[in-house]
Design an enzyme around this catalytic site. Sequence first.
Site, short mmCIF file in Angstrom:
data_model
loop_
_atom_site.label_atom_id
_atom_site.label_comp_id
_atom_site.label_asym_id
_atom_site.label_seq_id
_atom_site.Cartn_x
_atom_site.Cartn_y
_atom_site.Cartn_z
N ASP A 51 40.18 -3.13 -17.47
CA ASP A 51 40.13 -1.91 -16.66
C ASP A 51 38.77 -1.23 -16.75
O ASP A 51 38.53 -0.21 -16.08
CB ASP A 51 41.29 -0.96 -16.99
CG ASP A 51 41.28 -0.48 -18.43
OD1 ASP A 51 40.35 -0.83 -19.18
OD2 ASP A 51 42.23 0.25 -18.80
N ASP A 90 44.47 -7.04 -17.88
CA ASP A 90 44.67 -5.72 -18.48
C ASP A 90 45.78 -4.95 -17.77
O ASP A 90 45.85 -4.95 -16.53
CB ASP A 90 43.35 -4.93 -18.33
CG ASP A 90 43.01 -4.13 -19.55
OD1 ASP A 90 43.81 -4.10 -20.50
OD2 ASP A 90 41.92 -3.53 -19.55
N LYS A 118 47.18 -7.47 -21.74
CA LYS A 118 46.68 -6.58 -22.79
C LYS A 118 47.19 -5.16 -22.56
O LYS A 118 47.11 -4.65 -21.43
CB LYS A 118 45.14 -6.60 -22.81
CG LYS A 118 44.54 -5.65 -23.84
CD LYS A 118 43.08 -5.92 -24.09
CE LYS A 118 42.12 -5.32 -23.09
NZ LYS A 118 42.17 -3.86 -22.97
N GLU A 187 38.70 -2.00 -31.07
CA GLU A 187 37.48 -1.44 -30.45
C GLU A 187 36.97 -0.26 -31.28
O GLU A 187 37.73 0.65 -31.64
CB GLU A 187 37.81 -0.97 -29.01
CG GLU A 187 36.60 -0.34 -28.32
CD GLU A 187 36.76 -0.20 -26.81
OE1 GLU A 187 37.75 -0.72 -26.25
OE2 GLU A 187 35.89 0.44 -26.20
O1 KIV Z 1 39.15 -3.21 -20.39
C1 KIV Z 1 38.20 -3.73 -20.93
O2 KIV Z 1 37.30 -4.22 -20.27
C2 KIV Z 1 38.16 -3.75 -22.38
C3 KIV Z 1 36.86 -4.05 -23.03
C4 KIV Z 1 36.24 -2.80 -23.52
C5 KIV Z 1 37.03 -5.02 -24.14
O3 KIV Z 1 39.13 -3.50 -23.01
#
Ligand code: KIV
Length: 272
Positions: A51, A90, A118, A187
Site C-alpha cells: 500500500d 497487501d 499481508k 518495520e
Molecule cells: O506496503 C508496503 O509497501 C510495505 C513496505 C514498507 C515494506 O509494507
Amino acid sequence: MSSINSKAKITLKTLEALKAKGERFACVTTYDSTFAEIASSAGIEVLLVGDTLGMVIQGHDSTLPVTMQDILYHLEAVKRGNVGSLIMGDMPFMSYYSEGLTLDNAAQLMRAGAHIVKLEGGRWIAESTRLLVERGIPVCAHMGLTPQSINRFGGFRVQGRNPEQAQTILDEAVFLEQAGASLLLLEAIPQQLAERITQRLRIPVIGIGAGRHVDGQIMVMHDLLGITPPDIKVPKFVKNFLATSDNSIRAAFANYARAVKEGSFPGPEHSY
Ligand code: KIV
C-alpha cells in the site's frame, strides 16, 4: 546463495529452507509488470504489491487512502511480469475490520495473483490470521512501525525503543506465529529487538529498518532507485542502489539482492 531463473518458483517452503540454512533472501515492492520482471529476474525472492503505492505512485502523504481496487489493479500487473518470485498482496487500511470483509478481500487478492497476503497489526490480527490460514490463505504479519496506524503513533516513528514496548512486540510476534502466520515483517524497530524476534521464531522474518540480523530484507523500489518523491522524508534505512550501479536499473535490483544475501546491506548506518 539462492537465485531465480525463469523456471524456478519461490514458495514459502523456499523461504523456510533459506532460514533453516541461515541464508538471507531479498524482497522489494513492485507495482507494475515491467519492474516485476526486472526484480524477479534479478533474483529477488518476494515481490510485495504494497500500500506504499498510495505514496510513491498516487502522491498521497500516507497509505490510508489506498483501496482494494488500487491493490488489485497493481497486483494483476505485477503477476503478468513476475518470472518466479513469491507475490505478496497487501491488505489496505480498513480492508480487514470484520471476518467477512477479511475473507472476501483476501480471496480477491489470491484470485488476482497473490501467493500470500499481508496484514498490519499485533495481537488483534490473530483471529483474522487463524481464519485465513484455516482456509488456505497464508499470512504475513506486519509489526513495528505499521504505517496504517501513523495517526495513532503521531507520525512515522521507530517503535519498540523502550523495554515494555519491545517485550510487547516480541510477545505479539510469538502469538501471531502461533496463530498461523507464515512470515513476519518488522518495520523500523531497533536491530537488537529484531534479532531477538528472528532467533525466537521458526517462521522467516523480513526487516525494513530492522537491522541485518533478520532472515530477509525488503525495500520500497523507489527508495532502491533513489527516486523517492521529494515530499517524502527518506528514512535512514534506505540505500540508493542505482547510484552505485552505473545507472542501470537491472543492475541496481541485482546489486540490492546480492548485498542482502551476502549481508553487506543493511549496514549499521541503516539501522536503529
Ligand atoms: O506496503 C508496503 O509497501 C510495505 C513496505 C514498507 C515494506 O509494507
